[in-house]
Design a protein around this motif. Structure first.
Motif, PDB file in Angstrom:
ATOM      1  N   GLU A  12       0.831  -0.849   0.224  1.00 39.86           N
ATOM      2  CA  GLU A  12      -0.306   0.579  -0.381  1.00 39.86           C
ATOM      3  C   GLU A  12       0.851   1.355  -0.405  1.00 39.86           C
ATOM      4  O   GLU A  12       1.626   1.201   0.539  1.00 39.86           O
ATOM      5  CB  GLU A  12      -0.928  -0.256   1.080  1.00 39.86           C
ATOM      6  N   THR A  14       0.800   5.998  -0.017  1.00 41.11           N
ATOM      7  CA  THR A  14      -0.542   6.319   0.641  1.00 41.11           C
ATOM      8  C   THR A  14       0.123   7.897  -0.254  1.00 41.11           C
ATOM      9  O   THR A  14       1.278   8.296   0.500  1.00 41.11           O
ATOM     10  CB  THR A  14      -0.681   6.901   2.530  1.00 41.11           C
ATOM     11  N   ARG A  76      -5.435   6.536  -1.097  1.00 45.97           N
ATOM     12  CA  ARG A  76      -4.295   4.598  -0.597  1.00 45.97           C
ATOM     13  C   ARG A  76      -4.817   3.969  -1.453  1.00 45.97           C
ATOM     14  O   ARG A  76      -5.694   4.010  -2.334  1.00 45.97           O
ATOM     15  CB  ARG A  76      -4.548   4.433   0.688  1.00 45.97           C
TER      16      ARG A  76
END
Ligand SMILES: CCCCC/C=C\C/C=C\C/C=C\C/C=C\CCCC(=O)SCCNC(=O)CCNC(=O)[C@H](O)C(C)(C)COP(=O)(O)OP(=O)(O)OC[C@H]1O[C@@H](n2cnc3c(N)ncnc32)[C@H](O)[C@@H]1OP(=O)(O)O
Length: 142
Positions: A12, A14, A76
């Motif tokens: 992930e 951000t 995200r």
């Protein structure tokens, strides 16, 4: 685009975006194309883990709630899977600062197909490059 990225655990990424006045679409709100650009950047950045250049093949945005100027958006993004050169990605946006802030509410979602490409993809345009990249990841200056 003027976003700040952090790479979290796993796949992930951000990205934070200050929704500046120059990003206005309808009066008082972010332009949908700007939000689309932010998703493109964030999902493209998530592809960096592959260590190969990618380009966007398809991007699909759901605009779930209006986003006022002055907000801080958190996007995200992640890779959901790969098939040959195809990289399937998704992302969500939340308003984390400003009068409409609610980190529990997803205000927009995105699904994107990226394709890994070779250096020759960009070589064709080398005579038209604008500016100096601010990062190894891309050169968007919006
Ligand atoms: C040496 C210098 C390198 C410098 C690199 C620098 C930076 C870049 C690196 C990383 C970037 C990271 C972060 C940056 C931030 C944001 C990223 C922004 C990215 C963009 O903003 S980028 C601009 C918009 N973008 C374009 O400018 C693309 C124009 N376009 C094309 O250049 C071609 O269209 C291409 C290459 C996409 C495909 O062409 P192609 O000939 O290579 O591939 P082909 O057709 O063979 O397809 C292979 C398989 O993908 C499937 N497939 C293809 N397209 C599909 C679609 N649209 N929908 C569904 N499936 C699709 C096929 O169905 C097949 O599927 P299957 O494998 O199952 O048969």
């Amino acid at each position: 685009m003027a976003m700040q990225f952090t790479f979290g655990e796993g796949l992930e990424v951000t990205g934070m975006l200050d929704v500046a006045n120059r990003y206005q679409g309808g009066p008082g709100f972010i332009h949908g194309g700007i939000l689309t650009t932010a998703f493109d950047e964030a999902q493209g950045m998530a592809c960096m883990v592959l260590r190969r250049p990618v380009v966007t093949g398809h991007l699909q945005i759901d605009f779930a709630a209006p986003i006022p100027l002055g907000s801080v958006l958190e996007l995200r993004a992640r890779i959901d899977g790969t098939v040959r050169r195809k990289v399937y990605t998704s992302a969500e946006a939340r308003i984390v600062e400003g009068p409409f802030a609610d980190p529990d509410v997803v205000v927009a979602t995105s699904r994107g197909l990226f394709l890994t490409v070779g250096a020759e993809h960009f070589d064709r345009a080398k005579d038209f490059v604008d500016g100096v990249p601010v990062s190894p990841h891309g050169t968007s200056s919006v």
